[in-house]
Enzyme design. Structure first.
Site, short mmCIF file in Angstrom:
data_model
loop_
_atom_site.label_atom_id
_atom_site.label_comp_id
_atom_site.label_asym_id
_atom_site.label_seq_id
_atom_site.Cartn_x
_atom_site.Cartn_y
_atom_site.Cartn_z
N GLU A 143 0.93 5.50 1.38
CA GLU A 143 0.32 6.43 2.32
C GLU A 143 -0.01 7.78 1.70
O GLU A 143 0.17 8.83 2.36
CB GLU A 143 1.23 6.62 3.53
N ASN A 144 -0.50 7.86 0.49
CA ASN A 144 -0.90 9.14 -0.07
C ASN A 144 -1.84 9.85 0.91
O ASN A 144 -2.76 9.23 1.46
CB ASN A 144 -1.64 8.94 -1.39
N GLU A 199 8.79 4.63 8.18
CA GLU A 199 8.37 3.23 8.05
C GLU A 199 8.44 2.46 9.36
O GLU A 199 7.57 1.64 9.66
CB GLU A 199 9.22 2.55 6.96
N ALA A 226 0.86 -1.18 0.00
CA ALA A 226 0.00 0.00 0.00
C ALA A 226 0.89 1.23 0.00
O ALA A 226 2.11 1.13 0.15
CB ALA A 226 -0.93 0.00 1.22
N GLU A 239 -0.68 2.26 7.06
CA GLU A 239 -0.87 3.45 6.21
C GLU A 239 -1.60 4.56 6.96
O GLU A 239 -1.30 5.74 6.76
CB GLU A 239 -1.65 3.06 4.95
#
Length: 886
Positions: free
Chosen positions: A295-296, A349, A293, A327
């Site tokens: 993380e926008n 992260e 995934a 996320e």
């Protein structure tokens, strides 16, 4: 592609010179439904092209020269402060030269033809074979926003972003800001808060949507409400959206996804005491996604394999939930507060990984209170492997340029970093840790930070000096080994206990020195009671230096099992003393709690990889204990590890015997499993991967065709493909059967499975076809290329694959230089001759490394693969020695 790299020095100079205010980005995607998908480099004929218009407003702090970033097949216009510049003169090597800037406000306008990709980078275009509709999404981390709009591509030049998008009629467009009401086919989004380029996003297509909200019933502390962070009290409602393709809508378990999401919102706001930073939170399951995934900000993209089309075990749901929570945590740590440069990537992260697992383990009502067990057996195993490669590096890694960071999304950055944060929490206390985090968010909201900023906040709240801790844990590479030293008297009473810490030499080629580190850990005393290993005593202490005395809790006989790092607080390889190991070998499955079982399983696996435990003995251990293992995630990890050990670490002359024994065991466990249980499904998959005799393959075929039936086992779509791929790999399924199965499952997932099955067939023609499709052509989309590679490499086809070692070394540098990073990495790692565990594989690799002059990133990937062969040779020697007559 020349010019796409960016050094840290260049980024620092550009950040010194510029302050960026805003972007206005206009994209015309109206032809996306009809145009073809671009090849990775972008086409010349207009097909697969979209128009991109970018206006950047920024300030030059002083007069000077700089550049903007853009990867595009063509640049039509460049206008700087109202003056038109010749694109042929200022655009080269993916950079737009901005020369002779005067100090003060600036405006840059760039009109370009940008290209859709099929690589999962930039603006990815996918056509669903079910409905024939196109679906778009962006993936910008690390440096791929420049594939869609002109920008200053580095995390510390934050700005606001306002997207205006023209899309085909009937589409939905989603971005970081709330989705507006379209004006016909035009979508005008409001500006975002100040964020980095790599977390901007655009997702467009006829996506299916489900909407809900998260209601803030708690609010913030009075101090936070009054002092910053938006000042929001209880009662705020955050819109939630979940999206997927219509062809997956029947499988979308939206309420379960919303439940995990709300749990994360509740727990994170409680721990962070800072309001969710954005106006809405969308989660979009998108096709052919390279990562888990991304993380926008406010628009998280997730691989749509997490929309489960078939039955999966609870471990899969746990893994999906961890990804969702990871996320969501990034909305604060990474998006609100962002690292200044990629050497602090771990700040993003590691923190997101730690907090996602902690949320699963501690949030009220969580389905996965034993999440740290999964972490110990899976994530930390990944970290231990990565930390013993020649490419091992400090958690705070030196990142010289973008090439460095692209290969640094690894087990150290994620799993070791999260392990060290867990150690830090044990060291300073959870309340003190999160108090520091709260201060950090408030102090640096919407800004960029370095390691010192976080440590400073944690020092303030914990009262501890963390500089020494940081130097030992974050700024050095490698892993420690902890061993117990016990003394008993004549009647077996434990009289003394110490922990010896070792700092093994770093792997050849790694930089740095071995380091003894401080550890906060538990020591567990376990005794057999009524057939169960239960903890009867425990001690928690600080371990530092080479030898640390352990205060004994009371006078007692030595325990049946003495377990170091009980509770899994620290990051180290743990060994059992000989007596404990003997008990564990007989009773590993008898631990009453799952975490000590996981720690012992992980220790046994690490010993196998290190050649301290022979593969045949590891197999014995697993077969003794796995039938008693209740944790399905542990069972599936053991299944993967046994298969890997037999394929790579077993002595070649015993390998067939070991594989045969394993295949028989998987079938035995399958037949014994409770009908309809997760264990039954896991053993069905393990059996499908292990089946090798005619009788076993006959059973597999009969289960696929419906001639055999196991009570409770539903042979659904994904399980059918697992069975068929094994039958194809063993020559029991041909093209006609693969095509027939694809007709049953005429979806993109079916296309990937069929591609893997075709590549798996044990014929020279099938291998040549697969190799040509991957290496000699660049037409395959990223997900299909990955599937072909996975099918091509079959562990029982070594002889068939042997000719491809030479072809690999002849092709790998060209693939690296000609393909995008994601596509090239698949080839470099996936096609390396790792199955050929022989000295001549090492020699061929060394000869290539000496002659090819690969880039640092390519050298790293190949060297890591070489290290796997070297380790396998040592493990095979240990296994052979264990089988020798004594």
């Amino acid at each position: 592609m020349p010019g796409t790299n960016l050094t840290r020095e260049e980024a620092q100079e550009r950040a010194r010179l510029l302050a960026v205010d805003s972007y206005e980005i206009e994209l015309d995607l109206s032809s996306a439904q009809g145009g073809g998908t671009a090849a990775p480099g972008g086409p010349d004929d207009g097909e697969g092209i979209f128009r991109s218009v970018t206006t950047i407003r920024f300030t030059a702090r002083e007069a000077g020269d700089t550049f903007a970033d853009l990867i595009a097949p063509a640049v039509r216009e460049v206008t700087l402060n109202g003056t038109s510049l010749d694109p042929a003169e200022v655009f080269a090597d993916s950079r737009i030269a901005l020369r002779g800037l005067a100090a003060g406000p600036q405006e840059l306008r760039v009109v370009a033809d940008c290209a859709y990709t099929n690589t999962g980078e930039g603006l990815h275009r996918f056509v669903d074979p079910v409905d024939g509709q196109a679906y778009l999404y962006t993936q910008f981390e690390v440096p791929d926003a420049r594939r869609v709009f002109a920008n200053f591509e580095q995390p510390d030049l934050k700005a606001t972003f306002q997207f205006t998008v023209r899309a085909p009629e009937g589409w939905t467009v989603i971005s970081n800001s709330p989705t507006p009401r379209p004006e016909g086919t035009l979508w005008r989004f409001a500006p975002t808060p100040r964020i980095s380029t790599y977390i901007t996003a655009l997702i467009a297509g006829p996506y299916h949507a489900v909407h809900s909200t998260w209601e803030d019933k708690r609010g913030l502390s009075e101090a936070q409400s009054a002092g910053g962070g938006g000042g929001r009290r209880a009662g705020r409602s955050v819109p939630l959206g979940i999206y997927c393709r219509p062809s997956l809508a029947e499988y979308l378990d939206a309420e379960a996804l919303f439940e995990v999401t709300r749990q994360g919102f509740d727990w994170f706001q409680d721990k962070f005491d800072y309001p969710y930073p954005f106006e809405k939170y969308d989660q979009l399951f998108v096709p052919e996604f390279n990562a888990g995934a991304m993380e926008n900000a406010g628009a998280v993209t997730i691989r749509d394999q997490y929309v489960f089309r078939s039955k999966v075990t609870d471990a899969a749901y746990e893994g999906r939930a961890e990804t969702l929570l990871h996320e969501l945590a990034h909305m604060w740590f990474g998006d609100l507060v962002t690292m200044e440069w990629w050497n602090d990537l771990w700040l993003n992260e590691s923190f997101a990984t730690y907090t996602s697992i902690a949320c699963q383990a501690h949030a009220p009502g969580s389905r996965w209170p034993h999440a740290w067990t999964s972490f110990a057996n899976q994530m930390k195993t990944w970290a231990y492997r990565q930390d013993q490669l020649p490419s091992t590096h400090p958690i705070m890694a030196p990142i010289r340029d973008l090439d460095d960071v692209l290969v640094n999304f690894d087990g150290i950055t994620y799993a070791k970093g999260a392990s060290v944060l867990k150690q830090l929490v044990a060291y300073v206390g959870m309340d003190e840790f999160f108090q520091g985090v709260r201060a950090y968010f408030k102090r640096h909201e919407w800004g960029n930070t370095r390691l010192a900023d976080l440590l400073g906040a944690l020092e303030e709240t914990s009262g501890r000096d963390l500089k020494t801790w940081s130097k030992a844990w974050l700024e050095t590479a490698g892993i420690n080994v902890l061993r117990p030293e016990l003394t008993t008297d004549a009647d077996g009473t434990l009289t003394a206990l110490a922990i010896r810490q070792e700092a093994p030499a770093l792997p050849a080629g790694a930089t740095g020195e071995p380091t003894l580190r401080p550890h906060r850990l538990g020591v567990g005393f376990y005794d057999l009671r009524d057939g169960k290993l239960v903890r009867t005593d425990s001690v928690e202490l600080d371990v530092d230096g080479e030898l640390t005395e352990v205060p004994l809790p009371k006078a007692r006989k030595r325990p049946d099992v003495l377990l170091l790092n009980d509770g899994d607080h620290t990051y180290a390889k743990v060994r059992l003393d000989a007596d404990s190991l003997a008990v564990v070998t007989r009773h590993l499955g008898d631990f009453a709690d799952p975490l000590p079982r996981a720690l012992c399983w992980a220790s046994a696996w690490d010993m196998t990889r290190d050649g301290e435990l022979a593969t045949r003995d590891y197999l014995d251990l697993v077969l003794t204990g796995v039938g008693k293992e209740s944790d399905i995630g542990l069972v599936q990890s053991l299944q993967r590890q046994v298969k890997l050990a037999l394929d790579l670490y077993a002595a070649p002359d015993w390998r067939d015997a070991g594989l045969t024994r394993w295949a028989e065991a998987t079938l035995e466990q399958l037949r014994a499993a409770r009908p309809g249980s997760d264990h039954q499904l896991a053993w069905a998959r393990a059996f499908s991967a292990a089946a090798r005799t005619d009788a076993q393959l006959d059973l597999l075929a009969a289960l696929l065709e419906g001639g055999e039936y196991l009570e409770g086992l539903t042979v659904d779509t994904e399980l059918r493909w697992a069975f068929l791929q094994r039958l194809a790999a063993t020559g029991r399924a041909d093209e006609a059967q693969i095509s027939a199965e694809l007709a049953r499952d005429a979806t993109s997932a079916g296309e990937r499975h069929a591609a893997a099955a075709r590549a798996a067939r044990p014929t020279p023609e099938a291998k040549a076809e697969a190799w040509s499709a991957v290496v000699e052509s660049d037409a395959l989309p990223n997900a299909v290329q990955e599937a072909v590679i996975s099918g091509f490499v079959q562990t029982d086809q070594r002889a068939l694959l042997a000719p491809y070692t030479e072809r690999y070394f002849a092709a790998v540098k060209g693939a690296w230089e000609e393909r995008s990073h994601e596509m090239a990495s698949q080839i470099v790692v996936g096609l390396y001759p790792a199955l050929h565990v022989e000295q001549r594989t090492l020699e061929a690799t060394d000869a290539w490394l000496a002659s090819a002059q690969p880039s640092a990133a390519l050298r790293r990937l190949v060297t890591e693969s070489r290290a796997g062969v070297e380790r396998a040779l040592r493990a095979q020697a240990a296994d052979e020695a264990a089988g020798a007559p004594r």
